[in-house]
Scaffold this motif. Structure first.
Motif, PDB file in Angstrom:
ATOM      1  N   LEU A  67       1.318   5.318  -5.238  1.00 22.06           N
ATOM      2  CA  LEU A  67       1.198   5.256  -3.829  1.00 22.06           C
ATOM      3  C   LEU A  67       2.394   5.020  -3.162  1.00 22.06           C
ATOM      4  O   LEU A  67       1.964   6.313  -2.381  1.00 22.06           O
ATOM      5  CB  LEU A  67       1.272   3.421  -3.466  1.00 22.06           C
ATOM      6  CG  LEU A  67      -0.374   3.024  -3.718  1.00 22.06           C
ATOM      7  CD1 LEU A  67      -0.628   1.746  -3.387  1.00 22.06           C
ATOM      8  CD2 LEU A  67      -1.517   3.514  -2.851  1.00 22.06           C
ATOM      9  N   VAL A  75      -4.754   7.388   2.529  1.00 14.68           N
ATOM     10  CA  VAL A  75      -4.522   6.199   1.717  1.00 14.68           C
ATOM     11  C   VAL A  75      -5.897   5.494   2.492  1.00 14.68           C
ATOM     12  O   VAL A  75      -5.896   5.144   3.920  1.00 14.68           O
ATOM     13  CB  VAL A  75      -3.727   5.013   2.214  1.00 14.68           C
ATOM     14  CG1 VAL A  75      -4.625   3.936   1.082  1.00 14.68           C
ATOM     15  CG2 VAL A  75      -2.871   5.244   1.546  1.00 14.68           C
ATOM     16  N   VAL A  77      -9.540   2.397   1.903  1.00 19.60           N
ATOM     17  CA  VAL A  77     -10.291   1.404   1.542  1.00 19.60           C
ATOM     18  C   VAL A  77     -11.496   0.940   1.293  1.00 19.60           C
ATOM     19  O   VAL A  77     -11.971   1.654   2.116  1.00 19.60           O
ATOM     20  CB  VAL A  77      -9.059   0.390   1.012  1.00 19.60           C
ATOM     21  CG1 VAL A  77      -9.597  -1.416   0.345  1.00 19.60           C
ATOM     22  CG2 VAL A  77      -7.509   0.339   0.938  1.00 19.60           C
ATOM     23  N   VAL A  89      -9.612   2.061  -3.898  1.00 15.91           N
ATOM     24  CA  VAL A  89      -8.340   2.480  -2.856  1.00 15.91           C
ATOM     25  C   VAL A  89      -8.127   4.140  -2.925  1.00 15.91           C
ATOM     26  O   VAL A  89      -8.079   4.271  -4.306  1.00 15.91           O
ATOM     27  CB  VAL A  89      -6.972   1.674  -2.854  1.00 15.91           C
ATOM     28  CG1 VAL A  89      -6.008   2.390  -2.295  1.00 15.91           C
ATOM     29  CG2 VAL A  89      -7.334   0.102  -2.527  1.00 15.91           C
ATOM     30  N   TYR A 262      -4.917  -1.969   2.904  1.00 13.27           N
ATOM     31  CA  TYR A 262      -3.948  -1.399   4.088  1.00 13.27           C
ATOM     32  C   TYR A 262      -4.112  -1.493   5.424  1.00 13.27           C
ATOM     33  O   TYR A 262      -4.899  -1.716   5.949  1.00 13.27           O
ATOM     34  CB  TYR A 262      -4.723  -0.335   3.461  1.00 13.27           C
ATOM     35  CG  TYR A 262      -3.550   1.173   3.895  1.00 13.27           C
ATOM     36  CD1 TYR A 262      -2.191   1.311   3.612  1.00 13.27           C
ATOM     37  CD2 TYR A 262      -4.338   2.087   5.687  1.00 13.27           C
ATOM     38  CE1 TYR A 262      -1.454   2.014   4.738  1.00 13.27           C
ATOM     39  CE2 TYR A 262      -3.753   2.532   5.559  1.00 13.27           C
ATOM     40  CZ  TYR A 262      -2.162   2.945   5.785  1.00 13.27           C
ATOM     41  OH  TYR A 262      -1.707   4.173   6.386  1.00 13.27           O
ATOM     42  N   VAL A 274       0.548  -1.407   2.147  1.00 16.42           N
ATOM     43  CA  VAL A 274      -0.757  -1.722   0.613  1.00 16.42           C
ATOM     44  C   VAL A 274      -0.392  -2.576  -0.167  1.00 16.42           C
ATOM     45  O   VAL A 274       0.082  -2.840  -0.853  1.00 16.42           O
ATOM     46  CB  VAL A 274      -1.288  -0.203   0.319  1.00 16.42           C
ATOM     47  CG1 VAL A 274      -1.831  -0.963  -1.007  1.00 16.42           C
ATOM     48  CG2 VAL A 274      -1.257   0.661   0.585  1.00 16.42           C
TER      49      VAL A 274
END
Length: 304
Positions: A67, A75, A77, A89, A262, A274
């Motif tokens: 990450l 990012v 989800v 993710v 997130y 996250v």
């Protein structure tokens, strides 16, 4: 001849004595088993918990390191996160990056860069296909160019921002993302990046660019009790659940529940968090489930 008294003193155990000895030995063994069962069982319980904790910790550490390489605002989800459902993710992995020159230092402003044609600026708002970096690009030799190569991304703000969402154009050049065709080390600590012709619509305030190797997805599946990392597949505008193709690696087994969330900063959106929650379960020989829960939060930089 031996006397009768000698025979009497040299005889062995009688049957009654043997039975008494066996009964006493059994009683002692049973008592020892009762007193030792608890510490032995505790030892195996502790060993089982330690093994589960190690598995979860290694998986979370790998997840966290990945990450840290996420493209700003990439990012996302999806899935039924929060319990026994599938949870995904996804993020775009940054291979390297640097700063581009805003103004040419002289000469023509068109590519390619070559003898008699000197341009080192990235022309925002106009069709361009190359520029020189301000300073050397870290790990320049690792950039993959060509038909299935890396992408150049400038000023990624994420979904909902026209011209600033690296996912929007999918696996081809478009928006703020262009396929890199060449990466060449240059003189005076300036490297040359060539890419498919594109009009980048928005300039990065800090004149930053990122080189993206592609998407990465972490998949938590409590039904199969696995945590898997998948990469090497094509970028898609909508998050695929699961992604199609690419490569995958199993990171953890025994995953009975999970939750990934997130939360970008609601004010400046310069960073995000996250949250990773994993529950791992292992059953002992008696059929009793042993559970370990691990929670971790990872800071994600969203400064484009």
């Amino acid at each position: 001849m031996r006397r009768i008294s000698d025979l009497a003193t040299s005889r062995g155990f009688t049957l009654i004595e043997l039975i008494v000895a066996m009964v006493l030995t059994g009683i002692l063994a049973a008592a020892a088993a009762v007193f030792l069962r608890v510490p032995i069982a505790s030892y195996f319980d502790v060993a089982r918990r330690a093994a589960l904790t190690d598995i979860a910790d290694l998986a979370v550490r790998r997840f966290s390191r990945d990450l840290q390489t996420a493209l700003p605002n990439s990012v996302r989800v999806a899935g039924a996160c929060g319990g026994a459902g599938l949870c995904y993710v996804e993020f775009l992995e940054v291979r390297t990056g640097g700063r581009y020159r805003e103004e040419p230092s002289g000469g023509a402003t068109s590519c390619p860069i070559g003898a008699g044609v000197y341009t080192d600026a990235l022309q925002i708002g106009n069709a361009d296909s190359c520029f020189r970096s301000l300073g050397q690009v870290p790990d320049l030799a690792t950039i993959v160019s060509g038909g299935a190569g890396d992408f150049l991304v400038v000023y990624n703000l994420g979904p909902g921002f026209a011209g600033a969402d690296a996912y929007a154009s999918g696996g081809v050049t478009g928006g703020n993302k262009s396929r890199i065709t060449a990466a060449t080390a240059g003189a005076n600590a300036e490297d040359q990046i060539s890419f498919q012709t594109l009009i980048f619509p928005l300039a990065s305030p800090s004149r930053r660019f990122q080189v993206v190797s592609g998407p990465v997805t972490y998949i938590c599946d409590p039904a199969t009790q696995t945590l898997t990392r998948q990469w090497g597949y094509a970028i898609t505008a909508a998050q695929a659940t699961p992604p199609a193709g690419g490569n995958s690696a199993l990171l953890a087994t025994g995953v009975s529940a999970c939750n990934f969330t997130y939360a970008p900063n609601a004010v400046a959106q310069r960073n995000g968090i996250v949250s990773i929650w994993l529950e791992l379960t292992q059953t002992d020989p008696a059929g009793t489930p042993e559970r370990v829960t691990l929670f971790s939060q990872v800071h994600v930089s969203n400064l484009p």
